[in-house]
Scaffold this motif. Sequence first.
Motif, PDB file in Angstrom:
ATOM      1  N   GLU A  46      31.736   9.295  -9.110  1.00 29.86           N
ATOM      2  CA  GLU A  46      31.306   9.548 -10.483  1.00 29.86           C
ATOM      3  C   GLU A  46      30.041  10.398 -10.513  1.00 29.86           C
ATOM      4  O   GLU A  46      29.880  11.273 -11.375  1.00 29.86           O
ATOM      5  CB  GLU A  46      31.071   8.219 -11.205  1.00 29.86           C
ATOM      6  CG  GLU A  46      32.361   7.449 -11.479  1.00 29.86           C
ATOM      7  CD  GLU A  46      32.077   6.110 -12.148  1.00 29.86           C
ATOM      8  OE1 GLU A  46      30.909   5.659 -12.063  1.00 29.86           O
ATOM      9  OE2 GLU A  46      33.006   5.545 -12.740  1.00 29.86           O
ATOM     10  N   SER A  47      29.136  10.143  -9.559  1.00 28.38           N
ATOM     11  CA  SER A  47      27.921  10.963  -9.491  1.00 28.38           C
ATOM     12  C   SER A  47      28.255  12.410  -9.154  1.00 28.38           C
ATOM     13  O   SER A  47      27.703  13.351  -9.743  1.00 28.38           O
ATOM     14  CB  SER A  47      26.956  10.389  -8.454  1.00 28.38           C
ATOM     15  OG  SER A  47      25.810  11.206  -8.322  1.00 28.38           O
ATOM     16  N   ALA A  90      29.703  14.039 -12.207  1.00 30.27           N
ATOM     17  CA  ALA A  90      28.663  14.406 -13.176  1.00 30.27           C
ATOM     18  C   ALA A  90      27.897  15.646 -12.711  1.00 30.27           C
ATOM     19  O   ALA A  90      27.588  16.538 -13.511  1.00 30.27           O
ATOM     20  CB  ALA A  90      27.704  13.231 -13.377  1.00 30.27           C
ATOM     21  N   ARG A 137      30.085  18.638 -13.312  1.00 27.21           N
ATOM     22  CA  ARG A 137      30.099  19.016 -14.731  1.00 27.21           C
ATOM     23  C   ARG A 137      28.798  19.708 -15.118  1.00 27.21           C
ATOM     24  O   ARG A 137      28.811  20.704 -15.865  1.00 27.21           O
ATOM     25  CB  ARG A 137      30.313  17.780 -15.591  1.00 27.21           C
ATOM     26  CG  ARG A 137      31.740  17.233 -15.521  1.00 27.21           C
ATOM     27  CD  ARG A 137      31.880  15.966 -16.327  1.00 27.21           C
ATOM     28  NE  ARG A 137      33.265  15.500 -16.369  1.00 27.21           N
ATOM     29  CZ  ARG A 137      33.646  14.349 -16.900  1.00 27.21           C
ATOM     30  NH1 ARG A 137      32.730  13.537 -17.428  1.00 27.21           N
ATOM     31  NH2 ARG A 137      34.908  14.014 -16.906  1.00 27.21           N
ATOM     32  N   ALA A 138      27.668  19.183 -14.619  1.00 27.86           N
ATOM     33  CA  ALA A 138      26.383  19.831 -14.935  1.00 27.86           C
ATOM     34  C   ALA A 138      26.329  21.238 -14.347  1.00 27.86           C
ATOM     35  O   ALA A 138      25.862  22.186 -14.995  1.00 27.86           O
ATOM     36  CB  ALA A 138      25.228  18.981 -14.401  1.00 27.86           C
TER      37      ALA A 138
END
Length: 264
Positions: free
Chosen positions: A149-150, A153, A156-157
Motif C-alpha cells: 500500500e505504501s 501511494a 500514485r504521488a
Amino acid sequence: MSRPAFALRDAEARLLVEQMAALTLRHAHNVRNHRPFVRDFIAAVFHATGKTYSAPIYRRLLGAYAPERRPSTSTLAAEKTLFEQQLPAMAAVAPLASTPGNAELLSSMLRRVVDEALAGAGSVNGDAGSAQQQRAYTEYLRDRLESAESALAASRASTARLAADLQEAVNTARLYHDQLEVAQAAAAAQATLLGALPQALHDMRQFSLRAIDEVRGETRAVRERCAYLEETLKERETMLETFRQVAYRHGAPIPGQRKGGPAS
C-alpha cells in the motif's frame, strides 16, 4: 587492483530517501525487533535499484540511511533469502499494479488473503511452534500488505508529479509557440520593409538626379541672363560714351569746367 567503493547512483539514492520516511514512521513503535524493518528496507532498496545485495552491503546502506537500526548479519541474510523467494510472485502481480483499477483489486486481494490467514491462525490446533510460525507468517503478510500500500501511494504521488510536470511542459511549449508566431510575424514585416527599401532608394536617387538637373538648368539660364545683361550694359555704356563725345563736339559743357573759360 582494489574494487571501487559501493555507492548508489543519485537517482537510486533519491528514491531510497523518499521511501525511508514512510519506513521509519511505520516501524517507529518497534525499534527492538529489526526483522520487519529489514524486510521493508530490502524491498525499498530493490524498488530503488532493481537489485538485491549481500548482507554486508545492506549493513552499509543501513549505516547510511538508517544508522539507528543494527540488525544481525543472519537476520539480513535470512530476510534477503526470503525476499528473493518472493520475487517471482511479486513479478507476476507487478503488471496488475501498473494501473489504478488493478492496483485497487490487488490491494483488496492482499487484504482478503491476510484476513483469511488471520482467521486460519485462530482456528489452527497444534503445537506451540506451529501457532508461532503461523502468527509470524501472518505478521509478515500484514507487513507486506502495508509495504504494498505504501508503494502504491508512492507510485500514485509520483504519477501525479509527472502529470503536473507534463502539464507545465505543455503550457511552456504553448507559450514558446505563441512567442515564435509573434517573432515570425515581426520578421515577415521587417522582410517586407527590406524588400521595399531598394525601390525607395532608387526613387530617391531618381528624384535627386532630376532635382540636380533642374538646378543645373536654372543655373545655366541665370548665367546666360547675366551674360546677356553684361553685354547689353557694355553696349549701352559704349553708346553713352559716343553720345557724350558728340555732345562735347557741339559745345556741350564738360563736367567740372566753369562757364566762360577753359577748364583749369
